[in-house]
Design an enzyme around this catalytic site. Sequence first.
Site, PDB file in Angstrom:
ATOM      1  N   CYS A   1       1.464   8.751  56.564  1.00  0.00           N
ATOM      2  CA  CYS A   1       1.332   8.261  57.946  1.00  0.00           C
ATOM      3  C   CYS A   1       1.461   6.733  57.965  1.00  0.00           C
ATOM      4  CB  CYS A   1      -0.022   8.668  58.517  1.00  0.00           C
ATOM      5  SG  CYS A   1      -0.291   8.012  60.179  1.00  0.00           S
TER       6      CYS A   1
ATOM      7  N   CYS B   1       4.386  17.780  55.476  1.00  0.00           N
ATOM      8  CA  CYS B   1       3.591  18.994  55.300  1.00  0.00           C
ATOM      9  C   CYS B   1       4.497  20.229  55.374  1.00  0.00           C
ATOM     10  CB  CYS B   1       2.507  19.047  56.383  1.00  0.00           C
ATOM     11  SG  CYS B   1       1.284  20.325  56.077  1.00  0.00           S
TER      12      CYS B   1
ATOM     13  N   CYS C   1       1.798  -7.712  23.563  1.00  0.00           N
ATOM     14  CA  CYS C   1       3.122  -8.012  24.103  1.00  0.00           C
ATOM     15  C   CYS C   1       4.136  -6.992  23.601  1.00  0.00           C
ATOM     16  CB  CYS C   1       3.540  -9.431  23.718  1.00  0.00           C
ATOM     17  SG  CYS C   1       2.828 -10.603  24.869  1.00  0.00           S
TER      18      CYS C   1
ATOM     19  N   CYS D   1      -1.856   8.107  67.275  1.00  0.00           N
ATOM     20  CA  CYS D   1      -0.633   8.735  66.751  1.00  0.00           C
ATOM     21  C   CYS D   1       0.590   8.191  67.497  1.00  0.00           C
ATOM     22  CB  CYS D   1      -0.727  10.255  66.946  1.00  0.00           C
ATOM     23  SG  CYS D   1       0.777  11.127  66.456  1.00  0.00           S
TER      24      CYS D   1
HETATM   25  C1  LIG Z   1       5.703 -14.077  32.250  1.00  0.00           C
HETATM   26  C2  LIG Z   1       4.534 -13.450  31.553  1.00  0.00           C
HETATM   27  C3  LIG Z   1       4.189 -13.889  30.289  1.00  0.00           C
HETATM   28  C4  LIG Z   1       3.104 -13.328  29.651  1.00  0.00           C
HETATM   29  N1  LIG Z   1       2.749 -13.801  28.432  1.00  0.00           N
HETATM   30  C5  LIG Z   1       1.678 -13.314  27.793  1.00  0.00           C
HETATM   31  C6  LIG Z   1       1.227 -13.874  26.583  1.00  0.00           C
HETATM   32  O1  LIG Z   1       1.781 -14.833  26.064  1.00  0.00           O
HETATM   33  N2  LIG Z   1       0.137 -13.313  25.995  1.00  0.00           N
HETATM   34  C7  LIG Z   1      -0.534 -12.257  26.533  1.00  0.00           C
HETATM   35  O2  LIG Z   1      -1.517 -11.805  25.957  1.00  0.00           O
HETATM   36  N3  LIG Z   1      -0.135 -11.722  27.707  1.00  0.00           N
HETATM   37  C8  LIG Z   1       0.944 -12.224  28.346  1.00  0.00           C
HETATM   38  N4  LIG Z   1       1.301 -11.708  29.565  1.00  0.00           N
HETATM   39  C9  LIG Z   1       0.554 -10.576  30.123  1.00  0.00           C
HETATM   40  C10 LIG Z   1      -0.554 -11.026  31.059  1.00  0.00           C
HETATM   41  O3  LIG Z   1      -1.519 -11.807  30.414  1.00  0.00           O
HETATM   42  C11 LIG Z   1      -1.271  -9.801  31.702  1.00  0.00           C
HETATM   43  O4  LIG Z   1      -1.866  -9.038  30.679  1.00  0.00           O
HETATM   44  C12 LIG Z   1      -0.328  -8.921  32.486  1.00  0.00           C
HETATM   45  O5  LIG Z   1       0.610  -9.695  33.175  1.00  0.00           O
HETATM   46  C13 LIG Z   1      -1.070  -8.018  33.481  1.00  0.00           C
HETATM   47  O6  LIG Z   1      -1.730  -8.758  34.467  1.00  0.00           O
HETATM   48  P1  LIG Z   1      -1.141  -9.012  35.951  1.00  0.00           P
HETATM   49  O7  LIG Z   1      -0.772  -7.673  36.511  1.00  0.00           O
HETATM   50  O8  LIG Z   1      -2.234  -9.719  36.690  1.00  0.00           O
HETATM   51  O9  LIG Z   1       0.066  -9.864  35.781  1.00  0.00           O
HETATM   52  C14 LIG Z   1       2.376 -12.272  30.252  1.00  0.00           C
HETATM   53  C15 LIG Z   1       2.740 -11.842  31.521  1.00  0.00           C
HETATM   54  C16 LIG Z   1       3.780 -12.433  32.190  1.00  0.00           C
HETATM   55  C17 LIG Z   1       4.145 -11.985  33.568  1.00  0.00           C
END
Ligand SMILES: Cc1cc2nc3c(=O)[nH]c(=O)nc-3n(C[C@H](O)[C@H](O)[C@H](O)COP(=O)(O)O)c2cc1C
Length: 437
Positions: free
Chosen positions: A392, A357, A139, A347
Amino acid sequence: MADLRNNFVGIKSPNPFWLASAPPTDKAYNVERAFKAGWGGVVWKTLGEEGPPVVNVNGPRYGAIWGADRRLLGLNNIELITDRDLYTNLREMKQVKMNWPDRALIASIMVPCEENAWKSILPLVEETGADGIELNFGCPHGMSERGMGAAVGQVPEYIEMVVRWCKQYTRMPVITKLTPNIADIRKPARAAKSGGTDAVSLINTINSITSVNLDTFSPEPSINGKGSHGGYCGPAVKPIALNMVAEIARDPETHGLPISGIGGITTWRDAAEFLVLGAGNVQVCTAAMTYGFKIVQEMISGLSDWMDAKGHRDLDDICGRAVPNVSDWQYLNLNYIAKAKIDQDSCIKCGRCHIACEDTSHQAITQFVDGVRRFEVMEDECVGCNLCVNVCPVQDCITMVGLEPGMLDERTGKTVDPNYANWTTHPNNPMARQAAE
Ligand SMILES: Cc1cc2nc3c(=O)[nH]c(=O)nc-3n(C[C@H](O)[C@H](O)[C@H](O)COP(=O)(O)O)c2cc1C
Protein backbone atom coordinates in the site's frame (compact mmCIF):
# COMPACT_ATOMS: atom_id res chain seq x y z
CA MET A 1 17.41 14.30 29.81
CA ALA A 2 18.45 10.78 28.86
CA ASP A 3 22.10 10.01 29.54
CA LEU A 4 23.72 8.93 26.25
CA ARG A 5 27.21 8.40 27.63
CA ASN A 6 28.66 5.13 26.40
CA ASN A 7 31.11 2.75 28.00
CA PHE A 8 32.00 0.07 25.50
CA VAL A 9 34.53 -2.47 26.84
CA GLY A 10 35.93 0.31 29.00
CA ILE A 11 36.19 2.77 26.09
CA LYS A 12 34.24 5.87 27.01
CA SER A 13 32.51 8.23 24.60
CA PRO A 14 29.92 10.96 25.13
CA ASN A 15 27.39 9.13 22.95
CA PRO A 16 27.10 5.69 21.33
CA PHE A 17 27.62 6.97 17.77
CA TRP A 18 30.98 6.09 16.26
CA LEU A 19 32.07 6.51 12.66
CA ALA A 20 33.01 3.15 11.13
CA SER A 21 36.39 2.58 9.56
CA ALA A 22 36.13 4.01 6.03
CA PRO A 23 36.85 7.22 4.06
CA PRO A 24 35.15 9.47 6.67
CA THR A 25 37.85 8.44 9.18
CA ASP A 26 40.94 8.25 6.99
CA LYS A 27 42.71 11.43 8.08
CA ALA A 28 42.91 14.02 10.84
CA TYR A 29 41.07 16.64 8.77
CA ASN A 30 37.95 14.44 8.51
CA VAL A 31 38.05 13.11 12.04
CA GLU A 32 38.46 16.57 13.60
CA ARG A 33 35.43 17.77 11.64
CA ALA A 34 33.49 14.67 12.69
CA PHE A 35 34.28 15.29 16.35
CA LYS A 36 33.26 18.94 15.99
CA ALA A 37 29.93 17.77 14.56
CA GLY A 38 29.40 15.60 17.64
CA TRP A 39 30.45 12.00 16.86
CA GLY A 40 31.27 10.10 20.03
CA GLY A 41 34.10 8.13 18.48
CA VAL A 42 35.75 6.95 15.30
CA VAL A 43 37.33 3.78 14.06
CA TRP A 44 40.23 5.06 11.96
CA LYS A 45 40.39 3.85 8.35
CA THR A 46 42.15 0.46 8.39
CA LEU A 47 45.93 0.61 8.79
CA GLY A 48 48.14 -1.82 6.91
CA GLU A 49 51.67 -3.02 7.55
CA GLU A 50 54.78 -0.89 7.29
CA GLY A 51 56.10 -0.35 3.76
CA PRO A 52 54.68 1.03 0.56
CA PRO A 53 50.94 1.68 1.04
CA VAL A 54 48.38 -0.17 -1.07
CA VAL A 55 47.36 1.38 -4.38
CA ASN A 56 43.68 2.02 -5.07
CA VAL A 57 42.02 2.06 -8.48
CA ASN A 58 42.12 5.47 -10.11
CA GLY A 59 38.68 5.18 -11.66
CA PRO A 60 35.26 4.91 -10.11
CA ARG A 61 35.25 2.88 -6.91
CA TYR A 62 31.54 3.05 -6.03
CA GLY A 63 28.36 1.53 -7.42
CA ALA A 64 24.89 2.19 -6.02
CA ILE A 65 21.23 1.23 -5.84
CA TRP A 66 18.67 4.03 -5.57
CA GLY A 67 15.01 4.22 -4.63
CA ALA A 68 12.48 5.81 -6.98
CA ASP A 69 13.18 9.22 -5.41
CA ARG A 70 16.92 8.76 -6.14
CA ARG A 71 17.62 8.28 -2.47
CA LEU A 72 20.72 6.14 -2.00
CA LEU A 73 19.66 2.73 -0.69
CA GLY A 74 22.76 0.63 -1.21
CA LEU A 75 26.40 1.51 -1.81
CA ASN A 76 29.02 -0.79 -3.28
CA ASN A 77 32.74 -0.10 -3.09
CA ILE A 78 35.96 -1.61 -4.38
CA GLU A 79 38.22 0.50 -2.19
CA LEU A 80 41.11 -1.04 -0.24
CA ILE A 81 42.42 -0.21 3.24
CA THR A 82 44.21 3.12 3.78
CA ASP A 83 46.45 4.15 0.92
CA ARG A 84 48.33 6.58 3.15
CA ASP A 85 51.64 5.85 4.78
CA LEU A 86 51.39 4.05 8.15
CA TYR A 87 53.45 6.63 10.03
CA THR A 88 51.44 9.56 8.67
CA ASN A 89 48.30 7.90 9.97
CA LEU A 90 49.84 7.12 13.36
CA ARG A 91 51.11 10.68 13.77
CA GLU A 92 47.69 12.13 12.96
CA MET A 93 45.91 9.66 15.25
CA LYS A 94 48.13 10.68 18.15
CA GLN A 95 47.48 14.38 17.54
CA VAL A 96 43.70 13.89 17.20
CA LYS A 97 43.53 11.82 20.38
CA MET A 98 45.43 14.56 22.23
CA ASN A 99 43.04 17.21 20.91
CA TRP A 100 39.91 15.18 21.73
CA PRO A 101 40.59 13.17 24.89
CA ASP A 102 36.88 12.62 25.61
CA ARG A 103 36.20 10.91 22.25
CA ALA A 104 36.87 7.29 21.40
CA LEU A 105 39.61 6.67 18.87
CA ILE A 106 39.98 3.09 17.70
CA ALA A 107 42.63 1.86 15.28
CA SER A 108 41.41 -0.59 12.68
CA ILE A 109 44.21 -2.94 11.64
CA MET A 110 44.73 -5.44 8.84
CA VAL A 111 48.13 -7.05 8.42
CA PRO A 112 49.10 -10.50 7.11
CA CYS A 113 48.05 -13.51 9.14
CA GLU A 114 51.49 -13.93 10.70
CA GLU A 115 52.32 -13.50 14.37
CA ASN A 116 55.23 -11.15 13.72
CA ALA A 117 53.16 -8.80 11.58
CA TRP A 118 50.68 -8.30 14.43
CA LYS A 119 53.37 -8.23 17.09
CA SER A 120 55.20 -5.40 15.34
CA ILE A 121 52.28 -3.11 14.56
CA LEU A 122 50.56 -3.25 17.97
CA PRO A 123 53.16 -1.23 19.95
CA LEU A 124 53.16 1.44 17.21
CA VAL A 125 49.40 1.79 17.53
CA GLU A 126 49.51 1.71 21.30
CA GLU A 127 51.95 4.60 21.26
CA THR A 128 49.33 6.86 19.63
CA GLY A 129 47.14 6.70 22.73
CA ALA A 130 44.34 4.99 20.77
CA ASP A 131 41.62 3.60 23.04
CA GLY A 132 41.42 0.23 21.35
CA ILE A 133 41.93 -1.75 18.19
CA GLU A 134 39.50 -3.23 15.73
CA LEU A 135 40.70 -6.25 13.76
CA ASN A 136 39.48 -5.95 10.21
CA PHE A 137 38.54 -9.50 9.27
CA GLY A 138 35.82 -8.25 7.02
CA CYS A 139 36.84 -6.46 3.83
CA PRO A 140 35.57 -8.74 1.05
CA HIS A 141 37.60 -7.51 -1.92
CA GLY A 142 41.19 -6.74 -2.84
CA MET A 143 42.70 -7.52 0.54
CA SER A 144 41.01 -10.91 0.82
CA GLU A 145 42.75 -12.09 -2.35
CA ARG A 146 45.99 -11.29 -0.47
CA GLY A 147 44.98 -13.58 2.43
CA MET A 148 43.66 -10.81 4.70
CA GLY A 149 40.28 -9.30 5.59
CA ALA A 150 37.41 -11.66 4.82
CA ALA A 151 39.89 -14.43 3.99
CA VAL A 152 40.64 -14.52 7.74
CA GLY A 153 37.08 -13.77 8.83
CA GLN A 154 35.79 -16.82 6.99
CA VAL A 155 38.00 -19.24 8.90
CA PRO A 156 37.14 -19.37 12.61
CA GLU A 157 40.50 -20.97 13.50
CA TYR A 158 42.39 -18.02 11.97
CA ILE A 159 40.18 -15.55 13.83
CA GLU A 160 40.86 -17.23 17.14
CA MET A 161 44.59 -17.37 16.45
CA VAL A 162 44.95 -13.69 15.50
CA VAL A 163 42.78 -12.51 18.40
CA ARG A 164 45.01 -14.50 20.75
CA TRP A 165 48.14 -12.82 19.37
CA CYS A 166 46.54 -9.41 19.81
CA LYS A 167 45.46 -10.12 23.37
CA GLN A 168 48.98 -11.31 24.07
CA TYR A 169 50.81 -8.34 22.55
CA THR A 170 48.67 -5.37 23.56
CA ARG A 171 46.86 -4.08 26.61
CA MET A 172 44.34 -2.22 24.40
CA PRO A 173 40.80 -3.63 24.20
CA VAL A 174 40.34 -5.78 21.09
CA ILE A 175 37.22 -5.50 18.93
CA THR A 176 36.95 -8.16 16.24
CA LYS A 177 35.14 -6.95 13.12
CA LEU A 178 33.27 -9.75 11.38
CA THR A 179 32.44 -10.38 7.75
CA PRO A 180 28.82 -11.14 6.84
CA ASN A 181 30.04 -13.23 3.89
CA ILE A 182 29.64 -16.45 5.82
CA ALA A 183 26.83 -18.97 6.35
CA ASP A 184 26.56 -18.83 10.14
CA ILE A 185 27.73 -15.63 11.85
CA ARG A 186 27.76 -17.33 15.25
CA LYS A 187 30.83 -19.39 14.33
CA PRO A 188 33.30 -16.50 13.80
CA ALA A 189 31.83 -14.74 16.85
CA ARG A 190 32.41 -17.84 18.98
CA ALA A 191 35.95 -18.14 17.63
CA ALA A 192 36.66 -14.50 18.46
CA LYS A 193 35.37 -15.09 21.98
CA SER A 194 37.53 -18.19 22.38
CA GLY A 195 40.55 -16.14 21.33
CA GLY A 196 39.72 -13.70 24.12
CA THR A 197 38.28 -10.78 22.16
CA ASP A 198 36.73 -8.01 24.24
CA ALA A 199 33.98 -7.43 21.68
CA VAL A 200 32.85 -8.05 18.13
CA SER A 201 31.69 -5.47 15.62
CA LEU A 202 29.52 -6.21 12.59
CA ILE A 203 28.80 -6.11 9.78
CA ASN A 204 31.49 -5.29 7.31
CA THR A 205 30.35 -5.11 3.67
CA ILE A 206 28.57 -7.82 1.67
CA ASN A 207 29.93 -9.29 -1.59
CA SER A 208 28.05 -7.65 -4.41
CA ILE A 209 27.78 -6.54 -8.01
CA THR A 210 25.32 -3.65 -8.10
CA SER A 211 24.84 -3.33 -11.86
CA VAL A 212 26.13 -4.21 -15.31
CA ASN A 213 26.48 -1.76 -18.17
CA LEU A 214 24.40 -3.25 -20.99
CA ASP A 215 26.32 -1.40 -23.72
CA THR A 216 29.79 -2.48 -22.65
CA PHE A 217 28.79 -5.61 -20.70
CA SER A 218 31.04 -4.48 -17.87
CA PRO A 219 30.05 -4.76 -14.22
CA GLU A 220 29.99 -1.37 -12.51
CA PRO A 221 31.95 0.42 -11.23
CA SER A 222 33.89 -0.25 -14.39
CA ILE A 223 37.65 0.14 -14.58
CA ASN A 224 38.56 0.28 -18.24
CA GLY A 225 35.86 -2.23 -19.19
CA LYS A 226 36.25 -4.66 -16.28
CA GLY A 227 34.57 -4.79 -12.93
CA SER A 228 35.12 -6.73 -9.74
CA HIS A 229 32.79 -7.65 -6.92
CA GLY A 230 32.67 -5.02 -4.21
CA GLY A 231 31.39 -4.61 -0.67
CA TYR A 232 27.74 -3.61 -0.21
CA CYS A 233 26.54 -1.36 2.59
CA GLY A 234 23.99 1.36 3.34
CA PRO A 235 20.26 1.17 4.25
CA ALA A 236 19.74 -1.96 2.13
CA VAL A 237 21.95 -4.08 4.38
CA LYS A 238 20.38 -3.08 7.70
CA PRO A 239 18.04 -6.10 7.94
CA ILE A 240 20.93 -8.50 7.35
CA ALA A 241 23.06 -6.75 9.93
CA LEU A 242 20.27 -6.63 12.52
CA ASN A 243 19.70 -10.34 12.19
CA MET A 244 23.38 -11.12 12.58
CA VAL A 245 23.67 -8.92 15.65
CA ALA A 246 20.63 -10.63 17.17
CA GLU A 247 22.03 -14.08 16.33
CA ILE A 248 25.17 -13.35 18.32
CA ALA A 249 23.31 -11.61 21.15
CA ARG A 250 21.04 -14.60 21.76
CA ASP A 251 23.58 -17.37 21.17
CA PRO A 252 24.22 -18.98 24.59
CA GLU A 253 27.89 -19.41 23.62
CA THR A 254 28.44 -15.69 23.02
CA HIS A 255 25.77 -14.31 25.33
CA GLY A 256 27.08 -11.16 27.01
CA LEU A 257 29.86 -10.59 24.48
CA PRO A 258 29.78 -6.83 23.72
CA ILE A 259 28.71 -6.01 20.17
CA SER A 260 29.29 -2.83 18.17
CA GLY A 261 26.43 -2.75 15.65
CA ILE A 262 27.11 -1.64 12.07
CA GLY A 263 25.17 -1.76 8.81
CA GLY A 264 22.84 0.73 7.18
CA ILE A 265 22.32 2.94 10.20
CA THR A 266 20.93 6.23 8.90
CA THR A 267 18.53 7.51 11.57
CA TRP A 268 18.31 7.45 15.37
CA ARG A 269 15.61 4.84 14.98
CA ASP A 270 17.97 2.48 13.10
CA ALA A 271 20.51 2.98 15.85
CA ALA A 272 17.94 2.30 18.58
CA GLU A 273 16.98 -0.94 16.84
CA PHE A 274 20.59 -2.15 16.92
CA LEU A 275 20.90 -1.18 20.59
CA VAL A 276 17.74 -2.98 21.68
CA LEU A 277 18.82 -6.04 19.70
CA GLY A 278 21.97 -6.31 21.76
CA ALA A 279 24.51 -3.81 20.43
CA GLY A 280 26.38 -1.81 23.07
CA ASN A 281 27.00 1.01 20.61
CA VAL A 282 26.78 1.61 16.85
CA GLN A 283 29.02 2.57 13.95
CA VAL A 284 27.99 4.47 10.83
CA CYS A 285 29.62 4.85 7.43
CA THR A 286 27.31 5.23 4.42
CA ALA A 287 24.92 7.70 6.08
CA ALA A 288 27.83 10.01 6.85
CA MET A 289 29.16 9.59 3.30
CA THR A 290 25.71 10.45 1.94
CA TYR A 291 24.57 13.27 4.23
CA GLY A 292 27.73 14.56 5.92
CA PHE A 293 28.93 14.54 9.52
CA LYS A 294 26.13 16.66 10.96
CA ILE A 295 23.72 13.76 10.56
CA VAL A 296 24.91 12.67 14.01
CA GLN A 297 23.05 15.60 15.56
CA GLU A 298 19.70 14.20 14.42
CA MET A 299 20.75 10.79 15.73
CA ILE A 300 21.66 12.19 19.15
CA SER A 301 18.54 14.32 19.56
CA GLY A 302 16.21 11.63 18.16
CA LEU A 303 17.57 8.91 20.43
CA SER A 304 17.53 11.21 23.42
CA ASP A 305 13.94 12.42 22.76
CA TRP A 306 12.68 8.86 22.34
CA MET A 307 14.40 7.74 25.54
CA ASP A 308 12.93 10.71 27.43
CA ALA A 309 9.45 10.03 26.07
CA LYS A 310 9.67 6.37 27.12
CA GLY A 311 11.32 7.01 30.48
CA HIS A 312 14.62 5.26 29.63
CA ARG A 313 17.34 6.90 31.67
CA ASP A 314 20.49 5.60 30.04
CA LEU A 315 21.78 3.17 27.43
CA ASP A 316 21.80 0.27 29.91
CA ASP A 317 18.04 0.71 30.13
CA ILE A 318 17.57 -0.15 26.45
CA CYS A 319 20.52 -2.28 25.36
CA GLY A 320 19.37 -5.81 24.57
CA ARG A 321 15.75 -5.19 25.54
CA ALA A 322 14.42 -6.85 22.36
CA VAL A 323 16.72 -9.88 22.48
CA PRO A 324 14.36 -12.13 24.51
CA ASN A 325 11.67 -11.44 21.90
CA VAL A 326 13.74 -12.82 19.04
CA SER A 327 12.47 -16.34 18.76
CA ASP A 328 12.95 -19.40 16.61
CA TRP A 329 9.97 -19.95 14.34
CA GLN A 330 8.78 -22.97 16.28
CA TYR A 331 8.09 -20.82 19.34
CA LEU A 332 5.75 -18.41 17.54
CA ASN A 333 2.17 -18.34 18.84
CA LEU A 334 0.09 -20.12 16.20
CA ASN A 335 -3.09 -19.25 18.09
CA TYR A 336 -2.58 -15.54 17.47
CA ILE A 337 -4.81 -14.31 14.62
CA ALA A 338 -4.65 -10.93 12.88
CA LYS A 339 -6.66 -9.54 9.95
CA ALA A 340 -5.94 -6.64 7.64
CA LYS A 341 -8.18 -3.59 7.96
CA ILE A 342 -8.44 -0.87 5.31
CA ASP A 343 -9.19 2.69 6.41
CA GLN A 344 -11.65 3.84 3.74
CA ASP A 345 -11.00 7.53 4.47
CA SER A 346 -7.30 7.32 3.61
CA CYS A 347 -7.64 4.74 0.81
CA ILE A 348 -6.76 6.34 -2.57
CA LYS A 349 -8.31 3.41 -4.45
CA CYS A 350 -5.14 2.58 -6.36
CA GLY A 351 -5.96 -1.13 -6.11
CA ARG A 352 -2.43 -2.32 -5.33
CA CYS A 353 -3.60 -4.23 -2.26
CA HIS A 354 -6.28 -5.96 -4.30
CA ILE A 355 -4.03 -7.02 -7.14
CA ALA A 356 -1.25 -8.24 -4.84
CA CYS A 357 -3.71 -10.28 -2.81
CA GLU A 358 -5.65 -11.48 -5.86
CA ASP A 359 -2.68 -12.53 -7.99
CA THR A 360 -0.20 -13.72 -5.43
CA SER A 361 -1.86 -14.31 -2.08
CA HIS A 362 -5.26 -15.27 -0.71
CA GLN A 363 -7.92 -13.45 -2.79
CA ALA A 364 -9.10 -11.64 0.32
CA ILE A 365 -9.53 -8.03 -0.91
CA THR A 366 -12.52 -6.85 -2.97
CA GLN A 367 -12.20 -4.54 -5.95
CA PHE A 368 -15.88 -3.63 -6.21
CA VAL A 369 -18.64 -3.61 -3.62
CA ASP A 370 -22.15 -3.28 -5.05
CA GLY A 371 -20.68 -2.19 -8.38
CA VAL A 372 -18.64 0.62 -6.79
CA ARG A 373 -14.80 0.55 -6.76
CA ARG A 374 -14.05 -0.17 -3.13
CA PHE A 375 -11.32 -2.20 -1.48
CA GLU A 376 -12.41 -4.16 1.54
CA VAL A 377 -10.88 -7.09 3.37
CA MET A 378 -12.94 -10.29 3.34
CA GLU A 379 -12.20 -11.64 6.79
CA ASP A 380 -13.27 -15.14 5.84
CA GLU A 381 -10.34 -15.31 3.36
CA CYS A 382 -7.69 -13.14 5.05
CA VAL A 383 -4.82 -15.14 6.61
CA GLY A 384 -3.25 -11.98 8.03
CA CYS A 385 -0.13 -12.22 5.85
CA ASN A 386 0.50 -8.45 5.78
CA LEU A 387 1.40 -8.21 2.07
CA CYS A 388 -1.31 -5.59 1.47
CA VAL A 389 0.16 -3.40 4.23
CA ASN A 390 3.56 -3.58 2.59
CA VAL A 391 2.47 -2.77 -0.96
CA CYS A 392 0.00 0.00 0.00
CA PRO A 393 1.50 3.40 -0.94
CA VAL A 394 -0.38 5.20 1.86
CA GLN A 395 1.19 4.81 5.27
CA ASP A 396 -1.19 3.44 7.93
CA CYS A 397 -4.06 3.09 5.45
CA ILE A 398 -4.00 -0.68 5.96
CA THR A 399 -3.26 -2.00 9.44
CA MET A 400 -3.22 -5.43 11.02
CA VAL A 401 -5.68 -5.90 13.83
CA GLY A 402 -5.35 -8.84 16.24
CA LEU A 403 -8.56 -10.71 17.06
CA GLU A 404 -9.44 -10.73 20.75
CA PRO A 405 -9.76 -14.05 22.61
CA GLY A 406 -13.22 -15.51 22.10
CA MET A 407 -13.84 -13.69 18.80
CA LEU A 408 -14.87 -15.70 15.74
CA ASP A 409 -12.24 -16.25 13.06
CA GLU A 410 -14.45 -16.23 9.99
CA ARG A 411 -11.81 -17.96 7.90
CA THR A 412 -11.68 -21.12 10.00
CA GLY A 413 -15.09 -20.80 11.67
CA LYS A 414 -13.40 -21.25 15.07
CA THR A 415 -13.33 -18.83 17.96
CA VAL A 416 -9.99 -17.39 19.01
CA ASP A 417 -8.57 -19.44 21.86
CA PRO A 418 -9.25 -17.55 25.10
CA ASN A 419 -5.92 -18.86 26.34
CA TYR A 420 -3.81 -17.81 23.39
CA ALA A 421 -1.78 -15.30 25.33
CA ASN A 422 -0.36 -18.10 27.49
CA TRP A 423 1.42 -19.61 24.53
CA THR A 424 4.57 -20.73 26.38
CA THR A 425 2.52 -23.25 28.36
CA HIS A 426 -0.24 -23.78 25.80
CA PRO A 427 -0.89 -27.43 24.86
CA ASN A 428 -0.89 -26.50 21.14
CA ASN A 429 2.68 -25.28 21.44
CA PRO A 430 4.95 -28.19 20.44
CA MET A 431 7.76 -26.88 22.60
CA ALA A 432 5.48 -26.71 25.65
CA ARG A 433 4.34 -30.28 24.94
CA GLN A 434 7.92 -31.44 24.64
CA ALA A 435 8.84 -29.76 27.93
CA ALA A 436 5.89 -31.41 29.69
CA GLU A 437 6.88 -34.92 28.50
C1 LIG B 1 34.17 3.20 0.77
C2 LIG B 1 34.19 2.29 1.96
C3 LIG B 1 35.41 1.91 2.50
C4 LIG B 1 35.44 1.09 3.60
N1 LIG B 1 36.63 0.77 4.15
C5 LIG B 1 36.71 0.00 5.24
C6 LIG B 1 37.93 -0.25 5.89
O1 LIG B 1 38.99 0.23 5.49
N2 LIG B 1 37.92 -1.04 6.99
C7 LIG B 1 36.78 -1.58 7.50
O2 LIG B 1 36.83 -2.28 8.50
N3 LIG B 1 35.59 -1.34 6.91
C8 LIG B 1 35.52 -0.56 5.81
N4 LIG B 1 34.30 -0.27 5.26
C9 LIG B 1 33.09 -0.87 5.83
C10 LIG B 1 32.43 0.05 6.85
O3 LIG B 1 33.25 0.31 7.95
C11 LIG B 1 31.10 -0.57 7.37
O4 LIG B 1 31.39 -1.78 8.02
C12 LIG B 1 30.10 -0.83 6.27
O5 LIG B 1 30.14 0.19 5.32
C13 LIG B 1 28.67 -0.99 6.80
O6 LIG B 1 28.21 0.19 7.40
P1 LIG B 1 27.25 1.26 6.65
O7 LIG B 1 26.08 0.49 6.10
O8 LIG B 1 26.90 2.27 7.70
O9 LIG B 1 28.06 1.85 5.55
C14 LIG B 1 34.24 0.58 4.16
C15 LIG B 1 33.02 0.97 3.60
C16 LIG B 1 32.98 1.84 2.54
C17 LIG B 1 31.67 2.27 1.97
